[in-house]
Design an enzyme around this catalytic site. Structure first.
Site, PDB file in Angstrom:
ATOM      1  N   GLN A  28       0.833  -1.206   0.000  1.00 38.61           N
ATOM      2  CA  GLN A  28       0.000   0.000   0.000  1.00 38.61           C
ATOM      3  C   GLN A  28       0.872   1.263   0.000  1.00 38.61           C
ATOM      4  O   GLN A  28       1.784   1.388   0.814  1.00 38.61           O
ATOM      5  CB  GLN A  28      -0.936  -0.001   1.219  1.00 38.61           C
ATOM      6  CG  GLN A  28      -2.301  -0.627   0.944  1.00 38.61           C
ATOM      7  CD  GLN A  28      -2.231  -2.030   0.369  1.00 38.61           C
ATOM      8  OE1 GLN A  28      -1.477  -2.844   0.846  1.00 38.61           O
ATOM      9  NE2 GLN A  28      -3.025  -2.289  -0.652  1.00 38.61           N
ATOM     10  N   GLY A  29       0.569   2.169  -0.902  1.00 39.77           N
ATOM     11  CA  GLY A  29       1.341   3.400  -1.033  1.00 39.77           C
ATOM     12  C   GLY A  29       2.375   3.344  -2.140  1.00 39.77           C
ATOM     13  O   GLY A  29       2.941   4.358  -2.519  1.00 39.77           O
ATOM     14  N   ASP A  30       2.629   2.150  -2.644  1.00 37.46           N
ATOM     15  CA  ASP A  30       3.519   2.010  -3.804  1.00 37.46           C
ATOM     16  C   ASP A  30       2.749   2.134  -5.108  1.00 37.46           C
ATOM     17  O   ASP A  30       3.341   2.289  -6.182  1.00 37.46           O
ATOM     18  CB  ASP A  30       4.228   0.649  -3.780  1.00 37.46           C
ATOM     19  CG  ASP A  30       5.236   0.550  -2.649  1.00 37.46           C
ATOM     20  OD1 ASP A  30       5.899   1.559  -2.352  1.00 37.46           O
ATOM     21  OD2 ASP A  30       5.352  -0.544  -2.062  1.00 37.46           O
ATOM     22  N   SER A  31       1.423   2.045  -5.039  1.00 35.33           N
ATOM     23  CA  SER A  31       0.583   2.093  -6.227  1.00 35.33           C
ATOM     24  C   SER A  31       0.936   3.255  -7.132  1.00 35.33           C
ATOM     25  O   SER A  31       1.229   4.352  -6.663  1.00 35.33           O
ATOM     26  CB  SER A  31      -0.883   2.265  -5.842  1.00 35.33           C
ATOM     27  OG  SER A  31      -1.451   1.022  -5.608  1.00 35.33           O
TER      28      SER A  31
HETATM   29  N1  ARG Z   1      -3.163  -0.808  -4.253  1.00 31.78           N
HETATM   30  C1  ARG Z   1      -1.975  -0.512  -3.540  1.00 31.78           C
HETATM   31  C2  ARG Z   1      -1.774   0.986  -3.487  1.00 31.78           C
HETATM   32  O1  ARG Z   1      -2.703   1.708  -3.734  1.00 31.78           O
HETATM   33  C3  ARG Z   1      -0.812  -1.279  -4.068  1.00 31.78           C
HETATM   34  C4  ARG Z   1      -0.902  -2.672  -3.657  1.00 31.78           C
HETATM   35  C5  ARG Z   1       0.152  -3.509  -4.237  1.00 31.78           C
HETATM   36  N2  ARG Z   1       0.016  -4.764  -3.603  1.00 31.78           N
HETATM   37  C6  ARG Z   1       0.829  -5.793  -3.815  1.00 31.78           C
HETATM   38  N3  ARG Z   1       0.665  -6.851  -3.105  1.00 31.78           N
HETATM   39  N4  ARG Z   1       1.764  -5.714  -4.730  1.00 31.78           N
HETATM   40  O2  ARG Z   1      -0.748   1.474  -3.038  1.00 31.78           O
END
Ligand code: ARG
Length: 270
Positions: free
Chosen positions: A213-216
């Protein structure tokens, strides 16, 4: 089910709704307190290490708690789920040129306009462009225009959580994840996966390395045949982070290359 969960995360941006396992919820905009000075030996992005200053000069942190990459000097490529639709937008701050978000040498720019992938409805098509109010004089990241290099090992980087439910990071973290083919990724996610639109990566057997989360919106990238960085993915979603058998899911940049180029032209990028 995915669309219901996506609604959940939209409201989560305002309220304090628990993160769904499949959340595309961006990280909170506040960075975690300064980590221990020794830094590097800690394993974090999930399972990563600190990036060197200047190592990934195209990396951008966005104020809504997402990552991005400089597509042009005044255009950031990010995820559709990181933005609220298309049109004029002066709400987003982009921070670039530093691995430490509190570095006084950080370069910042404000958004002027957002272009969310046409037809984006929460499944696939997870890309968007943000036009900036000024050019940032840093190297841009080339996007993959075909699927030739959609394989091998990929680099990931971001200021997102270093574990499921973890804090956003002050320092840019990086890691390497292997490509996971569509068949294997379908076994993990079934119909939630949109294979033409999405490319998966992660350590299927062991887990332990992933975006979170936050890497998106941030890039997944590798070297091309000439040794230049090439963007093959955009951080999109996953079930939890770094779980065995649950790879990270990324927008497949080569699928959208033409759309992205056209959209950037429409935004008048330089
Ligand atoms: N949706 C997440 C975001 O908004 C990124 C999630 C990525 N998850 C993963 N398991 N690679 O930051």
């Amino acid at each position: 089910m995915r669309s219901y969960l996506k609604h959940l995360k939209r409201s989560a941006a305002v309220g304090a709704v628990a993160l769904a396992a499949f959340s595309l919820q961006p990280g909170s905009a506040t960075a975690a307190p300064e980590p221990t000075p020794s830094g590097g030996s800690h394993t974090k992005v999930v399972g990563g290490t600190k990036a060197e200053q200047g190592e990934y000069p195209f990396m951008v942190r966005l104020s809504m708690g997402c990552g991005g990459a400089l597509y042009a000097k005044d255009i950031v490529l990010t995820a559709a789920h990181c933005v609220d639709g298309s049109g004029p937008n002066t709400d987003i701050t982009a921070t670039a040129g530093v691995v430490d978000l509190e570095d006084s040498k950080a370069i910042t720019a404000k958004s002027t306009e957002v272009l969310q992938a046409p037809g984006y409805n929460g499944k696939g098509k997870d890309w968007a462009l943000i036009k900036l109010d000024k050019e940032i004089d840093l190297p841009t990241l080339k996007i993959a225009e075909d699927d030739k290099l959609n394989n091998g090992d990929f680099e990931i980087a971001g200021w997102g959580a270093d574990k499921e439910g973890g804090d956003q990071q002050r320092y840019l973290l990086k890691a390497t994840v292997p490509f996971v083919d569509d068949d294997a990724c379908k076994k993990a996610y079934g119909d939630q996966l949109t294979p033409g639109d999405e490319i998966c990566a992660g350590k299927l057997d062991t887990g332990g390395v992933d975006t979170c989360q936050g890497d998106s919106g941030g890039p997944m990238f590798r070297k091309d045949d000439s040794g230049a960085w090439l963007q093959v993915g955009i951080v999109s979603w996953g079930e939890g982070c770094a779980r065995p058998g649950k790879p990270g899911v990324y927008s497949e940049v080569s699928t959208f290359a033409k759309d992205i180029q056209k959209a950037a032209g429409d935004l008048g990028g330089s």
